[in-house]
Design an enzyme around this catalytic site. Structure first.
Site, PDB file in Angstrom:
ATOM      1  N   LYS A  52       0.756  -1.458   0.462  1.00  0.00           N
ATOM      2  CA  LYS A  52      -0.159  -0.663   0.056  1.00  0.00           C
ATOM      3  C   LYS A  52       0.955   0.934  -0.639  1.00  0.00           C
ATOM      4  O   LYS A  52       0.050   2.060  -0.462  1.00  0.00           O
ATOM      5  CB  LYS A  52      -0.863   0.115   1.199  1.00  0.00           C
ATOM      6  CG  LYS A  52      -2.037  -0.661   0.951  1.00  0.00           C
ATOM      7  CD  LYS A  52      -2.178  -1.339   2.293  1.00  0.00           C
ATOM      8  CE  LYS A  52      -3.838  -2.287   2.083  1.00  0.00           C
ATOM      9  NZ  LYS A  52      -4.881  -3.180   3.301  1.00  0.00           N
ATOM     10  N   GLN A  96      -5.144  -1.499   9.329  1.00  0.00           N
ATOM     11  CA  GLN A  96      -5.166  -2.973   8.621  1.00  0.00           C
ATOM     12  C   GLN A  96      -5.574  -3.560   9.738  1.00  0.00           C
ATOM     13  O   GLN A  96      -5.171  -3.779  10.949  1.00  0.00           O
ATOM     14  CB  GLN A  96      -3.600  -2.748   8.584  1.00  0.00           C
ATOM     15  CG  GLN A  96      -3.019  -4.714   7.938  1.00  0.00           C
ATOM     16  CD  GLN A  96      -3.559  -3.678   6.724  1.00  0.00           C
ATOM     17  OE1 GLN A  96      -3.623  -3.336   5.980  1.00  0.00           O
ATOM     18  NE2 GLN A  96      -4.253  -5.527   6.338  1.00  0.00           N
ATOM     19  N   ASP A 119     -11.620   2.411   3.536  1.00  0.00           N
ATOM     20  CA  ASP A 119     -12.015   1.330   3.348  1.00  0.00           C
ATOM     21  C   ASP A 119     -13.493   1.462   3.368  1.00  0.00           C
ATOM     22  O   ASP A 119     -13.819   0.317   2.777  1.00  0.00           O
ATOM     23  CB  ASP A 119     -11.138   0.799   5.200  1.00  0.00           C
ATOM     24  CG  ASP A 119     -11.059  -0.697   4.516  1.00  0.00           C
ATOM     25  OD1 ASP A 119     -10.245  -0.612   3.651  1.00  0.00           O
ATOM     26  OD2 ASP A 119      -9.561  -0.582   6.501  1.00  0.00           O
TER      27      ASP A 119
END
Ligand code: NAP
Length: 281
Positions: A52, A96, A119
């Site tokens: 990422k 995460q 997200d």
């Protein structure tokens, strides 16, 4: 059969984002910023976060990774999120997953301000997506959606069958395809005849976590098949779709690896840019 090249599609999307970031910088004299919080030292999470960061830098985002040991207190993480919520240089925040057991995942998700929730997991974004309003969309289903649209730009009236009803994949996928006027069936572990459902589909999205569940004779000719699954087996990494068999029938199919996976990260970058643009209005 069209082999859907997720690596190529992701590289193209990153290239578009790179150009957009240059334009945004010229217009606002600042660039979108992505902050990722990584807790613990689980190898897969570390690899995801490293990728990422690498791709965020590649498209010109301001990227930061904040690392905590897996013993970190929940309060410390929530306070950091509150701080990032107020930080104008941060457009997107991602924590995460999975998290250590002592940290409440839902509390973490709900502490991220919805406008920075890259997200798309915050209940506000989930609700907005299901109501058809503007929202951050979870990255994996967004990537699947973009791949499907590349093959078939007009989805009006198509019959879509989604295998798996997770909040992460199946449910947001359903909303995206519904918005495109597909007739959507969402299936799960209690579905009576999965083969029969799949045989009716023009589009199948499999997000289950069972190696090669979707078989060749479940797929009619001209079906677009998107395989979200990532399963470690003795044969190596395989998807939720029996690739060899299904490739004989399908119109288009994503490989595993190299299909949906690369698009997930590219869509995270896209969501960060979208969050930035919405914050400038
Ligand atoms: P999940 O939360 O475990 O959900 C799995 C879903 O599959 C559930 O809705 C479950 O039904 C359903 N299911 C289980 N057995 C079934 C069966 N025999 N027939 C039909 N449906 C069945 O999984 P997830 O988080 O969505 O992940 C799914 C897969 O995608 C995993 O392999 C994961 O590693 C992979 N993944 C890939 C990416 C990527 O970037 N490519 C990203 C995320 C996840 P119930 O609801 O009834 O239990």
């Amino acid at each position: 059969m069209i082999l859907i090249d997720g690596k190529k599609a992701a590289a193209e999307l990153r290239e578009e984002l790179k150009k957009e970031v240059i334009e945004l910088k010229a217009k606002y004299n600042k660039v979108p910023g992505l902050t990722v919080i990584l807790i613990g030292d689980m190898t897969p999470s570390q690899i995801y976060v490293r990728n990422k960061e690498k791709f965020a830098n590649e498209v010109g985002l301001k990227s930061e990774v904040i690392k905590y040991p897996d013993t970190v207190e929940e309060k410390t993480v929530l306070e950091k999120i509150e701080e990032l919520n107020k930080d104008e240089t941060v457009s997107g925040i991602l924590v995460q997953l999975p998290l250590p057991k002592h940290i409440d995942k839902q509390k973490v998700i709900e502490t991220i301000i919805p406008s920075k929730d890259v997200d798309g997991f915050h209940p506000m974004n989930v609700g907005n997506l299901s109501s058809g309003y503007e929202s951050s969309v979870p990255c994996t289903p967004l990537g699947c959606y973009l791949l499907i649209k590349k093959i078939e730009p007009n989805l009006n009236g198509k019959k879509a069958v989604i295998v798996g009803r997770s909040n992460l994949n199946g449910k947001p996928m359903m909303q995206l395809l519904l918005k495109e006027n597909c007739t959507v069936t969402i299936t799960h572990s209690k579905t009576k005849d999965l083969k029969l459902e799949c045989l009716e589909a023009d589009i199948i999205v499999a997000a289950v976590g069972i190696p090669e569940l979707v078989k060749g004779d479940w797929v009619k000719k001209d079906t677009i098949v998107i395989d979200v699954g990532i399963n470690k087996t003795d044969k190596g990494i395989v998807g939720d779709v029996a690739f060899e068999e299904v490739s004989k029938n399908a119109k288009a199919l994503t490989p595993v690896p190299g299909g949906v996976g690369p698009m997930t990260i590219a869509c995270l970058l896209k969501n960060t840019v979208e969050c930035f643009k919405r914050s400038q209005i």
